[in-house]
Design a protein around this motif. Structure first.
Motif, PDB file in Angstrom:
ATOM      1  N   LEU A  83       0.823  -1.208   0.000  1.00  0.00           N
ATOM      2  CA  LEU A  83       0.000   0.000   0.000  1.00  0.00           C
ATOM      3  C   LEU A  83       0.858   1.260   0.000  1.00  0.00           C
ATOM      4  N   ARG A  84       1.980   1.215   0.710  1.00  0.00           N
ATOM      5  CA  ARG A  84       2.892   2.364   0.673  1.00  0.00           C
ATOM      6  C   ARG A  84       3.469   2.549  -0.730  1.00  0.00           C
ATOM      7  N   THR A  85       3.763   1.421  -1.401  1.00  0.00           N
ATOM      8  CA  THR A  85       4.241   1.487  -2.783  1.00  0.00           C
ATOM      9  C   THR A  85       3.191   2.138  -3.675  1.00  0.00           C
ATOM     10  N   TRP A  86       1.946   1.750  -3.486  1.00  0.00           N
ATOM     11  CA  TRP A  86       0.849   2.330  -4.270  1.00  0.00           C
ATOM     12  C   TRP A  86       0.804   3.839  -4.069  1.00  0.00           C
ATOM     13  N   LYS A  87       0.923   4.279  -2.816  1.00  0.00           N
ATOM     14  CA  LYS A  87       0.880   5.714  -2.543  1.00  0.00           C
ATOM     15  C   LYS A  87       2.055   6.426  -3.209  1.00  0.00           C
ATOM     16  N   THR A  88       3.220   5.777  -3.206  1.00  0.00           N
ATOM     17  CA  THR A  88       4.386   6.366  -3.869  1.00  0.00           C
ATOM     18  C   THR A  88       4.143   6.492  -5.369  1.00  0.00           C
ATOM     19  N   ILE A  89       3.573   5.439  -5.973  1.00  0.00           N
ATOM     20  CA  ILE A  89       3.287   5.458  -7.410  1.00  0.00           C
ATOM     21  C   ILE A  89       2.352   6.611  -7.760  1.00  0.00           C
ATOM     22  N   VAL A  90       1.297   6.762  -6.973  1.00  0.00           N
ATOM     23  CA  VAL A  90       0.335   7.836  -7.246  1.00  0.00           C
ATOM     24  C   VAL A  90       0.991   9.199  -7.036  1.00  0.00           C
ATOM     25  N   SER A  91       1.864   9.317  -6.033  1.00  0.00           N
ATOM     26  CA  SER A  91       2.530  10.601  -5.798  1.00  0.00           C
ATOM     27  C   SER A  91       3.442  10.982  -6.960  1.00  0.00           C
ATOM     28  N   VAL A  92       3.907   9.972  -7.726  1.00  0.00           N
ATOM     29  CA  VAL A  92       4.746  10.243  -8.893  1.00  0.00           C
ATOM     30  C   VAL A  92       3.907  10.484 -10.136  1.00  0.00           C
ATOM     31  N   LEU A  93       2.919   9.605 -10.361  1.00  0.00           N
ATOM     32  CA  LEU A  93       2.116   9.682 -11.584  1.00  0.00           C
ATOM     33  C   LEU A  93       1.026  10.750 -11.518  1.00  0.00           C
ATOM     34  N   GLU A  94       0.497  11.000 -10.307  1.00  0.00           N
ATOM     35  CA  GLU A  94      -0.580  11.976 -10.143  1.00  0.00           C
ATOM     36  C   GLU A  94      -0.267  12.877  -8.941  1.00  0.00           C
ATOM     37  N   ARG A 115     -14.008  -1.410  -5.319  1.00  0.00           N
ATOM     38  CA  ARG A 115     -13.653  -0.162  -6.001  1.00  0.00           C
ATOM     39  C   ARG A 115     -12.161   0.113  -5.862  1.00  0.00           C
ATOM     40  N   LEU A 116     -11.638  -0.136  -4.669  1.00  0.00           N
ATOM     41  CA  LEU A 116     -10.226   0.119  -4.424  1.00  0.00           C
ATOM     42  C   LEU A 116      -9.353  -0.783  -5.292  1.00  0.00           C
ATOM     43  N   ARG A 117      -9.716  -2.065  -5.404  1.00  0.00           N
ATOM     44  CA  ARG A 117      -8.899  -2.992  -6.176  1.00  0.00           C
ATOM     45  C   ARG A 117      -8.779  -2.546  -7.629  1.00  0.00           C
ATOM     46  N   ALA A 118      -9.872  -2.074  -8.199  1.00  0.00           N
ATOM     47  CA  ALA A 118      -9.843  -1.639  -9.597  1.00  0.00           C
ATOM     48  C   ALA A 118      -8.842  -0.499  -9.792  1.00  0.00           C
ATOM     49  N   ILE A 119      -8.845   0.464  -8.873  1.00  0.00           N
ATOM     50  CA  ILE A 119      -7.920   1.605  -8.979  1.00  0.00           C
ATOM     51  C   ILE A 119      -6.495   1.163  -8.690  1.00  0.00           C
ATOM     52  N   TYR A 120      -6.333   0.356  -7.632  1.00  0.00           N
ATOM     53  CA  TYR A 120      -5.012  -0.135  -7.215  1.00  0.00           C
ATOM     54  C   TYR A 120      -4.324  -0.899  -8.341  1.00  0.00           C
ATOM     55  N   GLU A 121      -5.032  -1.836  -8.948  1.00  0.00           N
ATOM     56  CA  GLU A 121      -4.429  -2.659  -9.996  1.00  0.00           C
ATOM     57  C   GLU A 121      -4.132  -1.836 -11.243  1.00  0.00           C
ATOM     58  N   ALA A 122      -4.990  -0.870 -11.566  1.00  0.00           N
ATOM     59  CA  ALA A 122      -4.742  -0.014 -12.726  1.00  0.00           C
ATOM     60  C   ALA A 122      -3.503   0.857 -12.505  1.00  0.00           C
ATOM     61  N   ASP A 123      -3.342   1.386 -11.285  1.00  0.00           N
ATOM     62  CA  ASP A 123      -2.172   2.220 -10.985  1.00  0.00           C
ATOM     63  C   ASP A 123      -0.883   1.407 -11.033  1.00  0.00           C
ATOM     64  N   LEU A 124      -0.902   0.187 -10.502  1.00  0.00           N
ATOM     65  CA  LEU A 124       0.291  -0.659 -10.537  1.00  0.00           C
ATOM     66  C   LEU A 124       0.640  -1.052 -11.964  1.00  0.00           C
ATOM     67  N   GLU A 125      -0.392  -1.289 -12.771  1.00  0.00           N
ATOM     68  CA  GLU A 125      -0.150  -1.645 -14.175  1.00  0.00           C
ATOM     69  C   GLU A 125       0.489  -0.463 -14.915  1.00  0.00           C
ATOM     70  N   SER A 126       0.005   0.741 -14.644  1.00  0.00           N
ATOM     71  CA  SER A 126       0.571   1.935 -15.287  1.00  0.00           C
ATOM     72  C   SER A 126       2.032   2.126 -14.897  1.00  0.00           C
ATOM     73  N   ALA A 127       2.323   1.943 -13.613  1.00  0.00           N
ATOM     74  CA  ALA A 127       3.706   2.096 -13.144  1.00  0.00           C
ATOM     75  C   ALA A 127       4.601   1.015 -13.727  1.00  0.00           C
ATOM     76  N   SER A 128       4.099  -0.229 -13.764  1.00  0.00           N
ATOM     77  CA  SER A 128       4.892  -1.335 -14.304  1.00  0.00           C
ATOM     78  C   SER A 128       5.237  -1.103 -15.766  1.00  0.00           C
ATOM     79  N   ALA A 129       4.276  -0.581 -16.536  1.00  0.00           N
ATOM     80  CA  ALA A 129       4.500  -0.341 -17.970  1.00  0.00           C
ATOM     81  C   ALA A 129       5.621   0.658 -18.206  1.00  0.00           C
ATOM     82  N   LEU A 130       5.869   1.546 -17.244  1.00  0.00           N
ATOM     83  CA  LEU A 130       6.935   2.533 -17.372  1.00  0.00           C
ATOM     84  C   LEU A 130       8.230   2.080 -16.704  1.00  0.00           C
ATOM     85  N   LEU A 131       8.103   1.493 -15.519  1.00  0.00           N
ATOM     86  CA  LEU A 131       9.285   1.142 -14.743  1.00  0.00           C
ATOM     87  C   LEU A 131      10.033  -0.075 -15.288  1.00  0.00           C
TER      88      LEU A 131
END
Length: 336
Positions: A198-209, A254-270
């Protein structure tokens, strides 16, 4: 010759310390603080434990199980230290606190958390019977077996009387989720979550959004609630659906849908940015005074800072990511 319990036990599969450990210990390994009883005024209340309290309780429990099994010749794995390492990461325990706590702990005097319940050692053996019945049969003394069985019979009778009681049962204030495949899928998702994920997710969002402060705030709120109770409710009517209320199921969906989409976006770049550096084996960030080491192959590799793994990718999927936001921002910028 009749085999002794000790000799017979040697042929059996070692029991998992992780499975034997208390529910709160298993939660601590996921970064969940849990709660404790505390007297406030003249009342006993449940209050949240600190991360240090959760860590110390885990230490004494897993070392206690290790000691219990060793003393009674019960084959067991050597996972205690790995559980401690994982809990330290998830609970954000500092190296200094960890070392100080371990230096003061006498492992030989540790006992499973169940030893401090009214059932004491009988409860510990009952737990072994639940997790590893073959080992229980091979190692538990006959007198203790009779006591464990008598307690189990009394518990079953009490549960049957409760179920058949004509008295009206108090209605739960919680509305359970329907026991469907979808609900079980949501429970499995919740049980895979950890504080570090979850901390990783927050970091991803802080970078992407970075300017979506509302979203970052909601994620922070969810992390706080997750670390408090793991999004479980301990209620009799909810046990069939893993402690999941209808409201929790809806929010987690609802959270899972957003969480998985954000991780997928980060993975596609990282992932492509990191895979490009695999051949060299390292990545430097001069402006950040940081260097990452990479080992493995495309699709399956580990990124480390010194000797500490900070990101793993298996089968092209990001499994763990402890990269700080500043490093992720540079990598994403490079990939873009």
């Amino acid at each position: 010759m009749v085999a002794t319990p000790e000799k017979e036990a040697l042929t059996l599969t070692a029991v998992s310390i992780a499975q034997l450990s208390a529910r709160k210990s298993q939660q601590a390994v996921r970064g969940i603080f849990g709660s404790k009883n505390q007297i406030v005024g003249d009342k006993s209340m449940q209050v949240q434990r600190t991360n240090g309290e959760a860590f110390y309780a885990l230490l004494t429990d897993v070392f206690g199980w290790q000691q219990f099994c060793s003393e009674r010749h019960i084959p067991h794995d050597a996972a205690a230290l790995s559980l401690i390492d994982q809990a330290g990461l998830e609970l954000e325990i500092s190296d200094d606190f960890r070392q100080e706590t371990l230096s003061k702990l006498d492992v030989t005097h540790c006992a499973p958390a169940l030893m401090y319940t009214p059932q004491r050692e009988e409860g510990v053996w009952a737990r072994l019977r639940e997790i590893a019945p073959d080992l229980y049969e091979a190692t538990c003394p006959a007198t203790t077996k009779r006591m464990v069985q008598r307690t189990a019979d009394e518990k079953a009778q009490k549960q049957e009387r409760y179920a058949n009681s004509p008295k009206p049962q108090a209605e739960s204030k919680f509305v359970p989720a329907p026991n469907t495949a979808e609900t079980q899928d949501i429970i499995a998702f919740r049980n895979r979550l950890t504080a570090s994920k979850l901390r990783t997710w927050k970091t991803i969002v802080s970078v992407l959004e970075p300017f979506d402060t509302d979203k970052l705030g909601r994620i922070g709120d969810f992390i706080a609630k997750f670390q408090h109770h793991g999004y479980e409710v301990d209620d009799r009517t909810l046990r069939e659906v893993g402690g999941l209320t209808a409201e929790m199921q809806s929010r987690l969906g609802r959270l899972r849908a957003i969480y998985e989409a954000d991780l997928e976006s980060a993975s596609a770049l990282l992932i492509p940015a990191l895979e490009a550096a695999l051949e060299v084996g390292s990545l430097s960030f001069p402006g950040l005074n940081a260097e990452l080491l990479l080992s493995g192959a495309v699709g399956n590799f580990i990124v480390s800072h010194g000797e500490t793994p900070v990101l793993t990718v298996w089968d092209g999927v990001m499994q763990a990511n402890l990269l700080p936001a500043s490093v992720m921002a540079v990598l994403i910028a490079q990939a873009a």
